[in-house]
Design an enzyme around this catalytic site. Structure first.
Site, PDB file in Angstrom:
ATOM      1  CB  SER A 168      -0.824  -0.018   1.231  1.00 17.86           C
ATOM      2  OG  SER A 168      -1.983   0.865   1.118  1.00 17.86           O
ATOM      3  CG  ASP A 333      -6.872  -4.208  -3.037  1.00 18.06           C
ATOM      4  OD1 ASP A 333      -7.551  -3.141  -2.608  1.00 18.06           O
ATOM      5  OD2 ASP A 333      -5.626  -3.843  -2.674  1.00 18.06           O
ATOM      6  CG  HIS A 363      -5.743  -2.339   0.416  1.00 16.63           C
ATOM      7  ND1 HIS A 363      -4.939  -2.289  -0.585  1.00 16.63           N
ATOM      8  CD2 HIS A 363      -5.272  -1.454   1.373  1.00 16.63           C
ATOM      9  CE1 HIS A 363      -3.920  -1.563  -0.395  1.00 16.63           C
ATOM     10  NE2 HIS A 363      -3.887  -0.912   0.905  1.00 16.63           N
TER      11      HIS A 363
END
Length: 382
Positions: A168, A333, A363
């Site tokens: 991320s 995700d 995610h």
């Protein structure tokens, strides 16, 4: 019949940031000796990064691994909760003796990002004028954050990371490391991240930023010395609720909660559904351990992320990376879809194909599916 009284829950402090005088825990610090020039203009004086490390640096300095955290993470990758660390390590199953990042073999380093709130310089820090930075804290980009981390590497004597890994927001910085410092990045593992923030990702973050800034206790970012309960907790909590929905998948939320009410509460009479209680719980946890100003600073830096900016575009930037690379995404995700990781894998000459982490958790799967992430680490660094 006696009644058991539950003690009242204490009000959260105005900011959940770590402050001088708090227990340091496992933190160590790097302090930059010169101001840090910023990509958006100006400079940041008196830069300090908190970091944690595990294992020992080899005599030839060949075994250093850099682990980079996501938006509300910190340097505490591994280890229990305790004084100075309100939560257990966020990748605890990945780092330690006998684990994928075996600390009998690797020297693992995890900094708290510049702009963060767990020991590194950020909006909750004291500025050179003796007051907290607050709303005057400057705009940061991922490149500024990597420039600060490069100074940390120099202090540690690490000329070249054997592996840089992040997911991320951490993946954004890992990619910037490989593009800005290809000669210092030995291998690269990118998880659930992107070459550039998309319009939808910017839009989700924008709503979260509006939630925080519209809180009456935000005060333009200058709230850090307010009394307990008088920080922008409502805005930060709302931002967390919204973000957390994007971090998980719809099938998981439906399977876990459905339309069930929370315990004996009646949603038709002011009560909550279970899923609402779940979001409330995560919002309350965050306001007690994080800082709204850091959330704003880091969300803005994520929105600014574009590895191709000033480099001739994404493909030209990715062509700078010479390291063996592995790119993985989570099949469920909806915030960082697999198409973004496919673009990265196609553009990195050291990568072959995108790997898929199978998970119902959306995610957050890159944090939860530790065994699958461990297998990726083993594939890249044998």
């Amino acid at each position: 019949m006696s009644t058991v009284l539950t003690p009242p829950v204490p009000l959260p402090p105005a900011s959940g940031a770590w402050r001088e005088g708090d227990p340091p825990g496992r933190r160590q610090w790097y302090r930059r000796t010169a101001p840090l020039p910023l990509e958006a203009g100006g400079e940041l004086p008196d830069v300090r990064l908190a970091f944690e490390s595990w294992g020992r640096l080899a005599p030839d300095r060949s075994n250093a691994v850099l682990v980079l955290h996501a938006l509300t993470g910190d340097s505490h990758v591994a280890g229990p909760a305790g004084p100075g660390h309100p939560t257990a390590g966020w990748w605890d199953g990945l780092v330690g003796p006998g684990r994928a990042l075996d600390t009998d073999r690797w020297f693992v380093v995890a900094p708290n990002v510049l702009g963060g709130c767990q020991g590194s310089t950020g909006p909750s820090s004291v500025s050179p004028d003796g007051r907290r930075w607050g709303g005057a804290f400057p705009f940061l980009t991922q490149r500024d954050q990597v420039a600060a981390e490069a100074g940390l590497a120099e202090m540690l004597g690490v000329d070249r990371w054997a592996l840089v890994i992040g997911g991320s927001m951490g993946g954004m910085r890992a990619l910037e490391w490989a593009v800005s410092h290809p000669e210092r990045t030995g291998a690269l593992l990118l998880l659930a991240t992107t070459a550039a923030a998309s319009a939808e990702q910017i839009a989700w973050a924008s709503v979260q930023l509006h939630a925080i800034r519209s809180d009456p206790y935000w005060r333009g970012g200058d709230y850090h010395d307010a009394a307990a309960g008088l920080g922008p907790h409502a805005g930060l909590g709302l931002a967390r609720r919204l973000a957390h929905v994007t971090y998980r998948s719809e099938p998981e939320l439906q399977a876990r909660f459905g339309r069930a009410p929370q315990d004996a509460e009646d949603p038709w009479r002011g009560g909550r559904y279970q899923v609402e209680s779940y979001l409330d719980h995560h919002a309350d946890k965050l306001v007690r351990r994080f800082d709204a100003g850091s959330y704003v600073t880091l969300a803005q830096s994520m929105n600014s992320h574009d590895v191709g900016r000033g480099r001739g575009g994404v493909r030209a930037a990715l062509s700078r990376v010479s390291a063996p690379a592995l790119v993985a995404g989570v099949d469920s995700d909806r915030l960082y879809p697999l198409s973004q990781q496919a673009e990265l894998a196609a553009g990195l000459r050291g990568a072959d194909r995108v790997r898929v982490v199978e998970s119902p958790y959306g995610h957050d799967g890159f944090l939860i599916e530790v065994e699958q992430v461990a297998a990726l680490v083993a594939e890249l660094v044998r």
